[in-house]
Enzyme design. Sequence first.
Site, short mmCIF file in Angstrom:
data_model
loop_
_atom_site.label_atom_id
_atom_site.label_comp_id
_atom_site.label_asym_id
_atom_site.label_seq_id
_atom_site.Cartn_x
_atom_site.Cartn_y
_atom_site.Cartn_z
N TRP A 67 46.66 35.48 58.21
CA TRP A 67 46.49 37.18 58.35
C TRP A 67 44.79 37.13 58.33
O TRP A 67 44.50 38.34 58.32
CB TRP A 67 47.09 37.77 57.17
N GLU A 114 48.50 50.90 47.76
CA GLU A 114 48.95 49.76 48.47
C GLU A 114 48.16 48.55 47.71
O GLU A 114 48.95 47.44 47.21
CB GLU A 114 48.74 49.45 49.74
N GLU A 118 49.81 43.57 64.60
CA GLU A 118 50.90 43.19 63.62
C GLU A 118 52.34 42.87 64.41
O GLU A 118 53.37 43.36 63.90
CB GLU A 118 51.04 43.84 62.41
N ASP A 162 41.59 46.18 55.42
CA ASP A 162 42.86 46.93 55.00
C ASP A 162 43.03 47.70 53.58
O ASP A 162 43.58 47.10 52.81
CB ASP A 162 44.00 46.23 55.11
N GLU A 210 40.73 56.97 58.70
CA GLU A 210 42.05 57.03 57.92
C GLU A 210 41.75 56.35 56.68
O GLU A 210 41.20 55.14 56.57
CB GLU A 210 42.84 56.02 58.78
#
Length: 653
Positions: free
Chosen positions: A514, A366, A259, A338, A360
């Site tokens: 993206w 989010e 990114e 994500d 992770e």
Amino acid sequence: MTTKLDFDLSWLAPETLKAWPFGELKTENAAHLKETLVKEFDYYSEPFPEGDKALRLIVEDTPEVTLDGYKVLEDKDTVKVTANQPEGLIYGFFHIVRSYQQSEQPELSTLSNPKNKIRMINHWDNFDGSVERGYAGKSLFFVNNEFRLQDERFNQYAKMLSSVGINALTINNVNVHQKESYFITDSYIREVKHLAEIFRSYGLTLFLSVNYAAPIEVDWVDSADPLDDKVREFWKNTAELIYEHIPYFGGFVVKADSENRPGPFTYGRTHADGANMLGEALKPFGGTVFWRAFVYDNHQDWRDKKTDRARAAYDHYAPMDGDFADNVVLQIKNGPMDFQVREAVSPLFGSLRKTNQVLEFQIAQEYTGQQKHICYLIPMWKEVLDFDTYADGPDTTVQDMLVKYPENPERNGITAVVNTGMDENWTGHKLAQANLYGYGRLIWDPSLSAEEIAKEWIQATYSLSDKGRETLLDMLMTSWDTYEKYTSPLGIGWMVQPNHHYGPNIDGYEYDMWGTYHYSDRDGLGVDRTVATGTGYTRQYHGENYEMYENVESTPEELLLFFHHMPYSHELKTGKTIIQHIYDTHFEGFDKVLEYQKQWESLEKEVDDASYQNVKERLEEQHRCAREWRDQVNTYYYRKSGVDDAKGRKIYK
């Protein structure tokens, strides 16, 4: 609820303790934690009469204890906590506290060893005081490009993390900006040391996120090439400076070539080259590099259906298995995309045999309501940890792989993007505390069920009637399913507003760079990730999982659209078509939010007013947002498909 402290520590509130029989505290062989243990004992024992038992905390060789675990033995006169490492005494002490929060006469004797050595959180705090993807107020650590001076709050925070077994943290964002690049220099190392000492007193090791291009940014070196001697010298000198001030410093977390962040690709080098350079600098001091595997083409051409963001982490890192130094750890997101409300488990778990790895998670919500919606995440994380990779045949779960390969238990485990900030209740949404509490408990003991953990948090946080506990448990345990129902269907993901990722925008990312597409057309929707006709992503899994995902009939329906482009008329196992499933789930999810509002109102007399108003206001926002999701998604797919709702409900045609 009032507490002895200025801030609500929820599950650590002393009023929830039913009794405290210990009149004397003795500590042995835990010098750097002794002051903390004495202080905490005094804090928890003060409200209660002095008892007739002694609490002894001793570091001694205990063969059945592993890593930083503990053993508790209770007899008539003494409760004895032993551990092989001093930090185990902290966790044993909080086991006792937690036990009294759950029962008036608990069984204290236990042997408890953590499954994961690394039990970490990552802050995404920025030096200006903001938090990237932060939904609980401003940064705990920074304000106006200065370090906060909030030692009491830091002590409370360290205590809260330690109480659920978390043992490491970063304090700054993985997207390291210009000023934060100087944290590893003489300009700020004393402030970092101050924080490191506070957290160390509760058994937590402090790490820093670093800018891969720091040699250029802070030292005017004209390169960040990992094979350049000047660059290697810069990092060696930097490590010497840090460890001179902080001998117990943990190491670095790095986001590179992702990114638009700088990285070794700029110089034609591999990520093993970059990570190993940093590992070499930290090795003399015992430091560790956490190298994030979140690397993908974020300038994708939406016209190209063969480029698949889901493939990226595996394609980059699986071929390099064994190339990384023994103090380098790959930090791998739970899914290949994500942190979506539903996505497949990353195929990297089960593929790496010679590389240290941590999984992770994202505690910060989010894509799951941003701590404005109730979304209890432990059931999702349980599914990830229990996923069968088939790496060594059946019943080889993700959790198995984390601790089995390679044989380096000191550097494998789990980390997560944390959900805390300066809000008085730490997490913004009061019920989001259950995710932080649950994260710590789960990664210590993955055998705990999501329901067991939720019950613990409820019991420790509120004094509710039996019916009240059942009500709140239902709200938490159904909340992930509810959120999924009124957002994106059957694993497709995204459909959110660009950039801030809150609220519906079905085509928000559909024609962008993206790589987050749903490919909806007049006939159907979903991403074809099969080998036969799609991107070939399914082949990254071991045989049994490859065969399962390659075939429409065997693909789990909750992930059907993640792996396949399907017609609206496709009939699911429920007998419903996909289009009817979309309509039904979006109405059902919205209706469940209305039920949550009524359930919470029923608890008004049983919870403190601050908690009641906090959750009530957020449920009003969840109601508003769920209505938007329901109506926008249903309208969008009606207009695409032209198929009426079989139940004749209101759709804005």
